[in-house]
Design a protein around this motif. Structure first.
Motif, PDB file in Angstrom:
ATOM      1  N   VAL A   4       9.523 -11.794  -7.024  1.00 48.17           N
ATOM      2  CA  VAL A   4       9.646 -10.690  -6.673  1.00 48.17           C
ATOM      3  C   VAL A   4       8.624  -9.788  -7.500  1.00 48.17           C
ATOM      4  O   VAL A   4       7.744  -9.006  -6.821  1.00 48.17           O
ATOM      5  CB  VAL A   4      10.926  -9.938  -6.520  1.00 48.17           C
ATOM      6  N   ILE A   5       8.909  -9.343  -8.528  1.00 44.48           N
ATOM      7  CA  ILE A   5       8.107  -8.327  -9.669  1.00 44.48           C
ATOM      8  C   ILE A   5       8.000  -9.224 -10.840  1.00 44.48           C
ATOM      9  O   ILE A   5       8.784  -9.382 -11.513  1.00 44.48           O
ATOM     10  CB  ILE A   5       8.662  -7.106  -9.647  1.00 44.48           C
ATOM     11  N   LEU A 389       9.199  -0.383  -0.893  1.00 44.02           N
ATOM     12  CA  LEU A 389       7.684  -0.852  -1.198  1.00 44.02           C
ATOM     13  C   LEU A 389       7.713  -1.180  -2.718  1.00 44.02           C
ATOM     14  O   LEU A 389       6.905  -2.274  -3.096  1.00 44.02           O
ATOM     15  CB  LEU A 389       6.611  -0.117  -0.671  1.00 44.02           C
ATOM     16  N   TRP A 390       8.468  -0.579  -3.502  1.00 41.22           N
ATOM     17  CA  TRP A 390       8.452  -0.545  -5.074  1.00 41.22           C
ATOM     18  C   TRP A 390       9.338  -1.603  -5.466  1.00 41.22           C
ATOM     19  O   TRP A 390       9.086  -2.299  -6.533  1.00 41.22           O
ATOM     20  CB  TRP A 390       8.894   0.574  -5.599  1.00 41.22           C
ATOM     21  N   THR A 391      10.306  -2.238  -4.585  1.00 36.21           N
ATOM     22  CA  THR A 391      11.298  -3.093  -5.056  1.00 36.21           C
ATOM     23  C   THR A 391      10.711  -4.527  -5.018  1.00 36.21           C
ATOM     24  O   THR A 391      11.312  -5.435  -5.615  1.00 36.21           O
ATOM     25  CB  THR A 391      12.395  -2.932  -4.057  1.00 36.21           C
ATOM     26  N   LEU A 410       3.150  -4.732   8.619  1.00 33.79           N
ATOM     27  CA  LEU A 410       2.537  -5.979   8.990  1.00 33.79           C
ATOM     28  C   LEU A 410       1.524  -6.472   7.320  1.00 33.79           C
ATOM     29  O   LEU A 410       1.423  -7.342   7.135  1.00 33.79           O
ATOM     30  CB  LEU A 410       1.847  -6.043  10.039  1.00 33.79           C
ATOM     31  N   ASP A 411       0.884  -5.143   7.034  1.00 35.13           N
ATOM     32  CA  ASP A 411      -0.194  -5.344   6.172  1.00 35.13           C
ATOM     33  C   ASP A 411       0.474  -5.758   4.848  1.00 35.13           C
ATOM     34  O   ASP A 411      -0.191  -6.552   3.878  1.00 35.13           O
ATOM     35  CB  ASP A 411      -0.879  -3.954   5.584  1.00 35.13           C
ATOM     36  N   ARG A 412       1.789  -5.646   4.616  1.00 33.83           N
ATOM     37  CA  ARG A 412       2.503  -6.108   3.421  1.00 33.83           C
ATOM     38  C   ARG A 412       3.487  -7.133   3.404  1.00 33.83           C
ATOM     39  O   ARG A 412       3.966  -7.518   2.529  1.00 33.83           O
ATOM     40  CB  ARG A 412       3.323  -4.846   2.885  1.00 33.83           C
ATOM     41  N   TRP A 446       2.233  -7.189  -2.662  1.00 38.89           N
ATOM     42  CA  TRP A 446       2.523  -5.930  -3.635  1.00 38.89           C
ATOM     43  C   TRP A 446       1.775  -4.810  -3.146  1.00 38.89           C
ATOM     44  O   TRP A 446       0.570  -4.868  -3.794  1.00 38.89           O
ATOM     45  CB  TRP A 446       2.447  -6.584  -5.163  1.00 38.89           C
ATOM     46  N   LYS A 447       1.986  -3.852  -2.549  1.00 36.15           N
ATOM     47  CA  LYS A 447       1.082  -2.934  -2.113  1.00 36.15           C
ATOM     48  C   LYS A 447       1.960  -1.641  -1.749  1.00 36.15           C
ATOM     49  O   LYS A 447       2.089  -0.977  -0.869  1.00 36.15           O
ATOM     50  CB  LYS A 447       0.271  -3.083  -0.743  1.00 36.15           C
TER      51      LYS A 447
END
Length: 467
Positions: A4-5, A389-391, A410-412, A446-447
């Motif tokens: 994930v991160i 989005l940050w998670t 969709l982009d992410r 990751w965006k």
């Protein structure tokens, strides 16, 4: 195992700091009018408070006027005013007591007493005006702002809404003093009813009718005004042609973004457990209801009976809407949908509500993003999306008539369904279930979208006018 991160939190800061903010060399003293400020976990507050460090970095010298509902900031002059009308006084007083004493006995006793005493005055206010409760906060904001401007202590007024009282005070100050006014519109002021409705018709509801008038005032008198979506800007331009006329207000779009929520763990890898945890954060209503997902569970459980004990839906941040409550009772899903309510500051750990929310988000298998089913969804993106989005967790978006939001999802990498398409929602839920079983949930790209890009856009636009 799904990664994930794998970025340290100090590297997240470096991602955002890659944008060089234009320095403010003239008109540095900004009077910021915002009803909500420094309120833990409140989207209307976070949208402006998260910008403050970047504005300070660029050389802005803020003076903030807000309600008493949040904590007072010590980094710059911050004045807190209580609304003068009875309904606004009651609203602000409740938050002030909660901040000072919590929501225990003192809160219940004092707020109920104040509500009882103010009830007849609130009834008169509603009868005579019919406006939303915070309207009267514009009165002290205008009077104190007028004094500062006349004393030569303000170069620019920034009105920030959510609550439209800040915009009303900003327009009054512009008309009374000629000060430069810039305005940030969070939610559409004019609510359309259908795709064919452009919003020209004057509403019968008095509050809606005043918001219709106020939008026109903003587009006439603000030197710069911005919205948060392409749809909101489009329909505002349609209704107010002066947006395209030289020497009048110039409208543009700012993607608000969000700061990395405190509480995220660095180098976090997702741990699959014995249950599929689908989590929703934020407010719920009958037009934005978890009943949509509960109904989609019915065909899934018929096909995969074992899912009954393995799927859990968690709701954080707000009470359940009535449709969700009814669906739980009718379908017998009391053990599947778990309502945790609002996460407040924990006196034991010292963690803020926002920190606790970030931890819960990061632990989720998938994050639910309910968009709603009203026509205004075409002009609105839930602020929680930017926190999601940050998670680094996969998002399941159930969206309505908003190509901009769909494309961002969709982009992410996300699960995407259309509101009202029950078959499509059921198919998406089944896909999430199967992906979870095989430990292959979507790994999002990751965006994340930071706040620095929003401040950069604002400063660039504002300073382009000054040249």
């Amino acid at each position: 195992m799904l990664r994930v991160i794998d970025i340290k939190l100090d590297e997240l800061v470096n991602i955002q700091s890659s944008i060089t903010l234009p320095s403010v060399t003239v008109k540095k003293r900004w009077l910021i009018l915002t009803h909500a400020f420094n309120m833990d976990g409140r989207a209307a507050s976070l949208t402006i408070t998260d910008k403050i460090p970047y504005l300070l970095e660029a050389g802005v010298e803020p003076i903030v006027f807000s309600a008493i509902t949040g904590l007072k900031d010590s980094r710059f002059p911050h004045y807190q005013f209580i609304a003068w009308g009875p309904s606004g006084f009651r609203f602000d007083f409740r938050h002030w007591v909660a901040n000072k004493y919590g929501r225990g006995l003192i809160y219940k006793l004092t707020t109920r007493t104040v509500s009882l005493l103010l009830a007849p005055f609130i009834a008169i206010e509603k009868l005579l005006l019919g406006y939303s409760s915070q309207w009267s906060w514009s009165l002290p904001a205008f009077l104190h702002g007028y004094r500062l401007i006349r004393a030569g202590k303000v170069d620019v007024v920034l009105s920030v809404g959510s609550a439209w009282s800040a915009h009303l005070a900003g327009v009054w100050l512009k008309k009374a003093t000629g000060i430069e006014l810039i305005s940030e519109v969070h939610d559409p002021l004019v609510i359309r009813k259908s795709p064919e409705d452009q919003g020209f018709e004057k509403p019968k509801n008095r509050d809606a009718r005043f918001r219709h008038y106020l939008e026109n005032q903003l587009t006439r008198f603000s030197d710069k005004v911005w919205w948060f979506t392409d749809g909101a800007l489009h329909y505002a331009k349609v209704r107010n042609v002066n947006l395209n006329t030289p020497n009048n207000a110039h409208g543009f779009v700012v993607t608000p973004g969000a700061e990395p929520p405190g509480g995220l763990e660095s180098n976090q890898t997702h741990q699959y457990t014995e249950q599929l945890n689908l989590c929703h954060f934020g407010s719920l209503a009958n037009d934005r209801s978890l009943s949509t997902i509960l109904k989609a569970l019915v065909p899934l459980l018929k096909k995969y009976p074992e899912a009954r004990d393995q799927i859990r839906i968690h709701a954080y941040g707000a009470p359940l809407d009535s449709l969700s409550v009814d669906s739980i009772k009718q379908l017998g899903f009391e053990d599947i949908l778990l309502a945790h309510g609002r996460l407040e500051r924990d006196p034991v750990s010292g963690k803020s509500g926002r920190q606790q929310v970030a931890e819960k988000m990061q632990a989720a298998d998938a994050l639910i993003l309910l968009h709603g089913n009203d026509e205004w969804c075409a002009e609105y993106i839930p602020s929680k999306f930017y926190d999601y989005l940050w998670t680094g967790r996969p998002i399941w978006g159930i969206t309505h008539r908003n190509p901009q939001l769909d494309q961002m999802l969709l982009d992410r990498g996300a699960y995407l369904s259309a509101e009202g398409d029950s078959a499509g929602v059921s198919m998406a839920l089944e896909r999430i279930w199967l992906d979870w079983q095989s430990k292959q949930l979507i790994e999002p790209i990751w965006k994340p979208i930071g706040v620095d890009q929003a401040v950069n856009t604002i400063l660039t636009q504002v300073q382009s006018r000054a040249k």
